[in-house]
Motif scaffolding. Structure first.
Motif, PDB file in Angstrom:
ATOM      1  N   GLY A 189       0.164   9.927   3.712  1.00 23.72           N
ATOM      2  CA  GLY A 189      -0.544   9.644   4.957  1.00 23.72           C
ATOM      3  C   GLY A 189      -0.567  10.804   5.939  1.00 23.72           C
ATOM      4  O   GLY A 189       0.300  11.683   5.938  1.00 23.72           O
TER       5      GLY A 189
ATOM      6  N   ARG B 249       0.834  -1.193   0.000  1.00 23.26           N
ATOM      7  CA  ARG B 249       0.000   0.000   0.000  1.00 23.26           C
ATOM      8  C   ARG B 249       0.878   1.256   0.000  1.00 23.26           C
ATOM      9  O   ARG B 249       1.855   1.341   0.754  1.00 23.26           O
ATOM     10  CB  ARG B 249      -0.917   0.028   1.224  1.00 23.26           C
ATOM     11  CG  ARG B 249      -1.850  -1.189   1.338  1.00 23.26           C
ATOM     12  CD  ARG B 249      -2.806  -1.278   0.158  1.00 23.26           C
ATOM     13  NE  ARG B 249      -3.650  -2.446   0.222  1.00 23.26           N
ATOM     14  CZ  ARG B 249      -4.914  -2.431   0.659  1.00 23.26           C
ATOM     15  NH1 ARG B 249      -5.443  -1.302   1.075  1.00 23.26           N
ATOM     16  NH2 ARG B 249      -5.614  -3.539   0.686  1.00 23.26           N
TER      17      ARG B 249
ATOM     18  N   ALA C 187       1.409   3.005   8.973  1.00 24.90           N
ATOM     19  CA  ALA C 187       2.206   2.824   7.764  1.00 24.90           C
ATOM     20  C   ALA C 187       2.496   1.345   7.499  1.00 24.90           C
ATOM     21  O   ALA C 187       2.332   0.853   6.375  1.00 24.90           O
ATOM     22  CB  ALA C 187       3.515   3.614   7.888  1.00 24.90           C
TER      23      ALA C 187
ATOM     24  N   VAL D 276       1.534   4.705   1.203  1.00 24.42           N
ATOM     25  CA  VAL D 276       1.084   5.535   2.329  1.00 24.42           C
ATOM     26  C   VAL D 276       1.849   6.855   2.389  1.00 24.42           C
ATOM     27  O   VAL D 276       1.843   7.522   3.427  1.00 24.42           O
ATOM     28  CB  VAL D 276       1.231   4.775   3.667  1.00 24.42           C
ATOM     29  CG1 VAL D 276       0.347   3.542   3.696  1.00 24.42           C
ATOM     30  CG2 VAL D 276       2.690   4.401   3.930  1.00 24.42           C
TER      31      VAL D 276
ATOM     32  N   CYS E 237      -2.239   1.604   6.155  1.00 26.66           N
ATOM     33  CA  CYS E 237      -3.341   2.552   6.321  1.00 26.66           C
ATOM     34  C   CYS E 237      -2.783   3.967   6.276  1.00 26.66           C
ATOM     35  O   CYS E 237      -2.092   4.399   7.209  1.00 26.66           O
ATOM     36  CB  CYS E 237      -4.053   2.325   7.652  1.00 26.66           C
ATOM     37  SG  CYS E 237      -4.727   0.666   7.874  1.00 26.66           S
ATOM     38  N   ALA E 238      -3.074   4.692   5.210  1.00 31.70           N
ATOM     39  CA  ALA E 238      -2.530   6.036   5.054  1.00 31.70           C
ATOM     40  C   ALA E 238      -3.306   7.075   5.858  1.00 31.70           C
ATOM     41  O   ALA E 238      -2.741   8.092   6.258  1.00 31.70           O
ATOM     42  CB  ALA E 238      -2.519   6.426   3.581  1.00 31.70           C
TER      43      ALA E 238
ATOM     44  N   GLU F  11      -9.027   4.558   6.697  1.00 33.26           N
ATOM     45  CA  GLU F  11      -8.551   3.280   6.164  1.00 33.26           C
ATOM     46  C   GLU F  11      -8.311   2.244   7.259  1.00 33.26           C
ATOM     47  O   GLU F  11      -8.046   1.070   6.962  1.00 33.26           O
ATOM     48  CB  GLU F  11      -7.281   3.496   5.350  1.00 33.26           C
ATOM     49  CG  GLU F  11      -7.493   4.312   4.089  1.00 33.26           C
ATOM     50  CD  GLU F  11      -6.215   4.526   3.310  1.00 33.26           C
ATOM     51  OE1 GLU F  11      -5.302   3.677   3.407  1.00 33.26           O
ATOM     52  OE2 GLU F  11      -6.106   5.546   2.600  1.00 33.26           O
TER      53      GLU F  11
END
Length: 373
Positions: free
Chosen positions: A73, A68, A353, A70, A357-358, A362
């Motif tokens: 973020g 993902r 991170a 991020v 999940c940024a 999320e």
């Protein structure tokens, strides 16, 4: 038996052996008189709920997502119409002068320096106006109903005038007594530590019990708030009212229906009724009852950024940090509290991170699994 070891004076620097936010918990014992430490660290009864709060976090395991991006973020959120930089608030803790001479004043300075929302206690060592003058923009006031409504209304109006932006009404601790741990350590509130907000309020005469009446039911609980008191409060303030101390889904639904702006799932850090569930264990049912868009916060047991992440997964919009705040205060005053908050926020960001999940939205239910006892 009291420990007569002289505690260290608060430091003007960050100790080199503080590597994570939770390190302040162990180090604080060297900076607090033994009786004060027992009062702050102890829980009610046999401390079953105090232990349960930590055990609940330890049972939750994080399931990271791979690959993902991020790099954009952040931890920003909007709560009760207020824009916050991160979902970590300083919980209301009474009598912080037990840990540091400047008490809540230094906590407020730390909150200002770290873009943190501070919740100031009715039982703070300093008046709410003095705390507000430390420059903390995001601040809420925690309210205990007083025996006389005029006194309660005075606190509310003072909080409004001082720029506090919400009222946090604590309802799970109508009776407050030192823990067994504190009593066995010989704790006595020092004469120099007083509730700064209440020094000009009249003290009602002691309750005269008739023969056969209970010291608990007809005595200590006589002034405990009811639904009528909560309704009266909401009609006498322009601030949003948040209720702290919710553990039941039906109470959460009733509070939402009554017009309460949000709730805090809390067992008072294990300092109210012993034997109740961990706040984290109660959180999912409360969130399911009130729906996705209603403000729900959590306190009790948070010691690390990964704990914040787990609470957000299970339904919290934000968390409040209590004991870590006063432990850091004891070690290094405002600098310690600010450093503790910096560590917690960075621990949360690292957890986000690595979990893929940024942003806070999320952080969803599929990010954790549970390890059974």
């Amino acid at each position: 038996m009291n420990d007569t070891t002289t505690p260290h004076a608060p430091l003007s620097r960050i100790p080199s052996d503080i590597l994570c936010a939770q390190d302040y918990e162990a180090l604080a014992a060297h900076f607090l008189p033994a009786t004060h430490h027992a009062y702050i660290a102890g829980g009610s009864g046999f401390e079953a709920t105090l232990r349960a709060n930590r055990e609940a976090f330890e049972r939750v395991q994080i399931l990271p997502r791979l690959l993902r991006d991020v790099t954009t973020g952040h931890t920003r959120l909007t709560l009760l119409g207020q824009s916050l930089h991160h979902p970590i608030l300083l919980a209301p803790l009474a009598f912080q002068a037990l840990a540091h001479p400047r008490g809540e004043l230094d906590s407020a300075r730390a909150a200002e320096a770290t873009d943190t929302c501070l919740v100031a206690s009715t039982l703070s060592s300093w008046p709410l106006e003095d705390i507000a003058r430390e420059g903390c923009v995001e601040k809420w006031f925690q309210l205990y109903f007083q025996p006389m409504r005029d006194s309660t209304l005075d606190l509310v109006q003072r909080a409004e005038a001082a720029g506090y932006r919400a009222l946090v009404v604590t309802l799970d601790a109508a009776v407050q007594r030192p823990s067994l741990r504190a009593q066995r350590a010989g704790f006595r509130m020092p004469d120099t530590v007083r509730p700064g907000n209440l020094i000009h309020h009249a003290t009602p005469p002691p309750v005269e019990l008739e023969r056969g009446q209970s010291r608990i039911f007809q005595g200590l609980m006589r002034e405990a708030p009811t639904w009528d008191d909560l309704d009266w409060l909401m009609r006498h303030t322009r601030l949003p009212v948040i209720v702290k101390g919710v553990l039941r889904a039906d109470d959460a639904l009733a509070l939402k229906a009554a017009g309460v702006a949000g709730i805090i799932v809390s067992n008072h850090g294990g300092r109210a009724l012993d034997g109740v569930p961990a706040s984290l264990d109660a959180l999912p049912a409360v969130r399911a009852a009130v729906g996705a868009d209603y403000p729900v916060l959590l306190d009790s047991g948070v010691r690390a950024g990964s704990d914040v992440f787990k609470a957000l997964v299970l339904g919290a919009d934000a968390v409040l940090v209590g004991r870590l705040q006063v432990f850091a205060l004891a070690v290094a005053g405002a600098l310690g509290v600010a450093h503790m908050l910096k560590l917690l926020r960075e621990e949360l960001e690292l957890c986000m991170a690595l979990a893929g999940c940024a942003t806070l939205p999320e952080i969803t239910a599929d990010c954790v699994t549970h390890r059974h006892a």
